[in-house]
Design an enzyme around this catalytic site. Structure first.
Site, PDB file in Angstrom:
ATOM      1  N   GLN A 125     -46.753   0.525  28.629  1.00 23.86           N
ATOM      2  CA  GLN A 125     -45.785   0.157  29.682  1.00 23.86           C
ATOM      3  C   GLN A 125     -45.323  -1.274  29.400  1.00 23.86           C
ATOM      4  O   GLN A 125     -46.129  -2.195  29.411  1.00 23.86           O
ATOM      5  CB  GLN A 125     -46.478   0.227  31.043  1.00 23.86           C
ATOM      6  CG  GLN A 125     -45.593  -0.111  32.218  1.00 23.86           C
ATOM      7  CD  GLN A 125     -46.398  -0.270  33.501  1.00 23.86           C
ATOM      8  OE1 GLN A 125     -47.563  -0.656  33.450  1.00 23.86           O
ATOM      9  NE2 GLN A 125     -45.795   0.014  34.639  1.00 23.86           N
ATOM     10  N   SER A 128     -43.787  -6.120  32.461  1.00 19.16           N
ATOM     11  CA  SER A 128     -43.943  -7.537  32.815  1.00 19.16           C
ATOM     12  C   SER A 128     -43.293  -8.428  31.758  1.00 19.16           C
ATOM     13  O   SER A 128     -43.292  -8.112  30.566  1.00 19.16           O
ATOM     14  CB  SER A 128     -45.425  -7.884  32.902  1.00 19.16           C
ATOM     15  OG  SER A 128     -46.056  -7.062  33.840  1.00 19.16           O
ATOM     16  N   SER A 160     -50.653  -3.297  28.273  1.00 21.40           N
ATOM     17  CA  SER A 160     -51.977  -2.744  27.945  1.00 21.40           C
ATOM     18  C   SER A 160     -51.880  -1.779  26.778  1.00 21.40           C
ATOM     19  O   SER A 160     -51.005  -0.909  26.762  1.00 21.40           O
ATOM     20  CB  SER A 160     -52.558  -1.977  29.138  1.00 21.40           C
ATOM     21  OG  SER A 160     -52.735  -2.814  30.232  1.00 21.40           O
ATOM     22  N   GLU A 243     -48.102   5.251  39.627  1.00 20.10           N
ATOM     23  CA  GLU A 243     -49.165   4.325  39.244  1.00 20.10           C
ATOM     24  C   GLU A 243     -50.018   3.958  40.462  1.00 20.10           C
ATOM     25  O   GLU A 243     -51.238   3.898  40.410  1.00 20.10           O
ATOM     26  CB  GLU A 243     -48.532   3.061  38.639  1.00 20.10           C
ATOM     27  CG  GLU A 243     -49.543   2.026  38.169  1.00 20.10           C
ATOM     28  CD  GLU A 243     -48.891   0.858  37.434  1.00 20.10           C
ATOM     29  OE1 GLU A 243     -47.704   0.575  37.696  1.00 20.10           O
ATOM     30  OE2 GLU A 243     -49.574   0.224  36.603  1.00 20.10           O
TER      31      GLU A 243
HETATM   32  C1  LIG Z   1     -55.648  -5.374  33.524  1.00 18.72           C
HETATM   33  C2  LIG Z   1     -54.147  -5.560  33.561  1.00 18.72           C
HETATM   34  C3  LIG Z   1     -53.336  -4.651  32.912  1.00 18.72           C
HETATM   35  C4  LIG Z   1     -51.944  -4.835  32.909  1.00 18.72           C
HETATM   36  N1  LIG Z   1     -51.186  -3.945  32.191  1.00 18.72           N
HETATM   37  C5  LIG Z   1     -49.852  -4.095  32.167  1.00 18.72           C
HETATM   38  C6  LIG Z   1     -49.051  -3.190  31.399  1.00 18.72           C
HETATM   39  O1  LIG Z   1     -49.557  -2.277  30.745  1.00 18.72           O
HETATM   40  N2  LIG Z   1     -47.720  -3.368  31.371  1.00 18.72           N
HETATM   41  C7  LIG Z   1     -47.122  -4.374  32.065  1.00 18.72           C
HETATM   42  O2  LIG Z   1     -45.893  -4.453  32.015  1.00 18.72           O
HETATM   43  N3  LIG Z   1     -47.839  -5.257  32.803  1.00 18.72           N
HETATM   44  C8  LIG Z   1     -49.194  -5.138  32.865  1.00 18.72           C
HETATM   45  N4  LIG Z   1     -49.964  -6.028  33.581  1.00 18.72           N
HETATM   46  C9  LIG Z   1     -49.313  -7.156  34.252  1.00 18.72           C
HETATM   47  C10 LIG Z   1     -49.282  -7.000  35.767  1.00 18.72           C
HETATM   48  O3  LIG Z   1     -48.424  -5.980  36.146  1.00 18.72           O
HETATM   49  C11 LIG Z   1     -48.896  -8.372  36.353  1.00 18.72           C
HETATM   50  O4  LIG Z   1     -49.984  -9.257  36.067  1.00 18.72           O
HETATM   51  C12 LIG Z   1     -48.674  -8.315  37.851  1.00 18.72           C
HETATM   52  O5  LIG Z   1     -47.501  -7.594  38.149  1.00 18.72           O
HETATM   53  C13 LIG Z   1     -48.553  -9.730  38.465  1.00 18.72           C
HETATM   54  O6  LIG Z   1     -47.586 -10.471  37.799  1.00 18.72           O
HETATM   55  P1  LIG Z   1     -47.909 -11.932  37.215  1.00 18.72           P
HETATM   56  O7  LIG Z   1     -49.165 -11.830  36.428  1.00 18.72           O
HETATM   57  O8  LIG Z   1     -46.666 -12.400  36.550  1.00 18.72           O
HETATM   58  O9  LIG Z   1     -48.249 -12.847  38.477  1.00 18.72           O
HETATM   59  P2  LIG Z   1     -47.176 -13.535  39.458  1.00 18.72           P
HETATM   60  O10 LIG Z   1     -46.096 -12.555  39.779  1.00 18.72           O
HETATM   61  O11 LIG Z   1     -46.779 -14.842  38.869  1.00 18.72           O
HETATM   62  O12 LIG Z   1     -48.068 -13.747  40.737  1.00 18.72           O
HETATM   63  C14 LIG Z   1     -48.980 -14.830  40.886  1.00 18.72           C
HETATM   64  C15 LIG Z   1     -49.497 -14.795  42.327  1.00 18.72           C
HETATM   65  O13 LIG Z   1     -48.407 -15.016  43.261  1.00 18.72           O
HETATM   66  C16 LIG Z   1     -48.340 -13.956  44.209  1.00 18.72           C
HETATM   67  N5  LIG Z   1     -46.958 -13.655  44.557  1.00 18.72           N
HETATM   68  C17 LIG Z   1     -45.912 -13.580  43.696  1.00 18.72           C
HETATM   69  N6  LIG Z   1     -44.786 -13.247  44.379  1.00 18.72           N
HETATM   70  C18 LIG Z   1     -45.141 -13.097  45.693  1.00 18.72           C
HETATM   71  C19 LIG Z   1     -44.443 -12.741  46.886  1.00 18.72           C
HETATM   72  N7  LIG Z   1     -43.146 -12.455  46.897  1.00 18.72           N
HETATM   73  N8  LIG Z   1     -45.140 -12.701  48.049  1.00 18.72           N
HETATM   74  C20 LIG Z   1     -46.477 -12.975  48.095  1.00 18.72           C
HETATM   75  N9  LIG Z   1     -47.192 -13.313  46.977  1.00 18.72           N
HETATM   76  C21 LIG Z   1     -46.533 -13.359  45.800  1.00 18.72           C
HETATM   77  C22 LIG Z   1     -48.958 -12.756  43.476  1.00 18.72           C
HETATM   78  O14 LIG Z   1     -49.431 -11.784  44.386  1.00 18.72           O
HETATM   79  C23 LIG Z   1     -50.100 -13.439  42.703  1.00 18.72           C
HETATM   80  O15 LIG Z   1     -51.210 -13.639  43.539  1.00 18.72           O
HETATM   81  C24 LIG Z   1     -51.351  -5.909  33.605  1.00 18.72           C
HETATM   82  C25 LIG Z   1     -52.172  -6.821  34.285  1.00 18.72           C
HETATM   83  C26 LIG Z   1     -53.547  -6.662  34.251  1.00 18.72           C
HETATM   84  C27 LIG Z   1     -54.407  -7.681  34.974  1.00 18.72           C
END
Ligand SMILES: Cc1cc2nc3c(=O)[nH]c(=O)nc-3n(C[C@H](O)[C@H](O)[C@H](O)COP(=O)(O)OP(=O)(O)OC[C@H]3O[C@@H](n4cnc5c(N)ncnc54)[C@H](O)[C@@H]3O)c2cc1C
Length: 381
Positions: A125, A128, A160, A243
């Protein structure tokens, strides 16, 4: 909702149980975050497919056996109870495939689903981006029109299993003048195509559980657009709802962990520690409650309903249930539990810590529940 199994479902469950008893590897396969483990898990997918058990709820023409969703839930319960290997194909079979069934063309289903069912093509996928995780509508990767297709450019991250996977699905901005959820297109691409660079990201254990994907003018034919160009957000919601709301995390996973937790308590628990025994009971009840809730979801879908924002309730529930199960087990074991992998809980706990992040963080799910299910005012962004 009738909780009695009919004869057909009971026969199916018995068949699955005995096949798994004979075929589940005696020793766990190496992690699919390693090249060797990935290959072994791929071979396991092929073996499941030969037995008609890799994608039971799909139509037969694509490698399934036309099982009902209820039977799929039963299959998953048996699968986890038997301690069968994790599914290296999970992004494909549990997220892309339901999206293809809802939005794909007949040609796409014929071409993409059978090799996915056999583990020949493993999907990642690619959603991100460095500045677009929770706020996925902020994505900047582009799809530019060219003759017969599109040219993809940009960067995806946290994908992932992309280090070893074959193909990926993602969202791209295809209308340069568009903003946010509009003007996005859902495209599938080959991770080995010209212009794609995959850079593994090691996890704490050093293994490349994730990868960044760099795209530089990667050609994708029109045949690999999923849904209509510009309509990618709507298509992506089908993937996200699967998902969060049903297919990626079935109750089987948590029921098996709850049973292991109960056995652990019977072995090492101190009946005088009522706080800890209470947590064991709560976690066990949580797993059963999730099972019943899932039967409810399956019934709703069978009666023509769809997966909607309720999926966010589901995701919050299972991610915290997973944490509760693992934290309770580690507290029962004491410091030894965290230090010694052979107890079988520490890896699961490390992964459970990520539950409130992947698939959309807790805060995002809570926003969805507040705004879309409860009608509360939109919070600050
Ligand atoms: C084990 C694992 C597997 C993953 N696998 C994939 C994958 O296969 N493909 C893929 O594309 N992605 C993958 N991801 C990424 C995952 O989808 C993102 O980490 C997730 O969507 C959060 O985005 P970010 O890390 O950019 O954090 P951010 O979006 O920067 O968020 C940081 C913090 O701010 C908070 N926040 C942000 N916006 C808001 C809002 N509007 N209101 C309240 N709080 C908010 C969030 O909740 C979080 O606590 C994976 C992540 C993990 C940990």
């Amino acid at each position: 909702m009738d909780l009695e199994l009919d004869e057909h479902a009971a026969r199916f469950r018995d068949e699955v149980r005995s096949w798994l008893a004979e075929n589940v590897p005696q020793r766990p396969l190496a992690s699919f975050d390693t090249a060797e483990g990935f290959a072994r898990h791929r071979a396991w997918e092929a073996r499941l497919a030969e037995a008609g058990l890799s994608v039971v709820a799909w139509p037969e023409e694509f490698g399934g056996r036309d099982a009902s969703l209820l039977e799929w839930v039963l299959f998953e319960e048996e699968y986890y109870a038997a301690g069968a290997p994790g599914r290296v194909s999970q992004n494909g079979i549990f997220m892309l495939a339901p999206t293809l069934f809802s939005h794909g063309t007949a040609e796409q289903r014929r071409r993409i689903l059978p090799p996915m069912a056999r583990g020949q093509e493993v999907w990642a996928q690619a959603w991100s981006e460095p500045e677009a995780g929770s706020d996925i509508a902020a994505l900047r990767s582009t799809a530019t029109r060219t003759e017969g297709g599109w040219l993809l450019s940009g960067q995806k991250t946290w994908s992932s299993r992309a280090a070893f996977a074959d193909k990926a699905f993602g969202l791209f901005r295809s209308d340069p003048g568009s903003e946010r959820h509009r003007g996005l297109t859902y495209l599938m691409f080959d991770l080995r195509a010209e212009g794609v660079r995959v850079r593994p990201i090691p996890q704490l254990d050093g293994e490349p559980g994730f990868a960044e994907i760099f795209l530089d003018g990667v050609f994708v034919p029109d045949a690999d657009v999923l849904g209509e160009p510009g309509d990618g957000w709507r298509v992506a919601m089908t993937t996200a709802n699967n998902e969060r709301g049903l297919s990626l995390r079935s109750p089987g996973r948590f029921l098996a962990a709850a049973d292991r937790l109960t056995e652990l308590w019977q072995r090492v628990g101190d009946p005088a520690d009522t706080a800890l025994s209470g947590r064991v009971a709560d976690a066990w009840i949580g797993a059963r409650a999730y099972q019943l809730y899932t039967f409810g979801t399956v019934t709703r879908l069978r009666e023509g309903g769809s997966l909607g924002p309720e999926s966010s309730v589901n995701k919050l529930f299972w991610s915290h249930l997973d944490l509760a199960l693992h934290e309770t087990a580690l507290d029962l074991l004491g410091p030894d539990g965290e230090l010694r992998a052979e107890h079988g809980w520490v890896d699961g706990w490390l992964f459970a810590l990520a539950g409130p992040i992947y698939g959309g963080t807790d805060q995002i799910q809570r926003n969805t529940v507040a705004e879309r299910l409860l009608g509360l005012p939109r919070g600050d962004r």
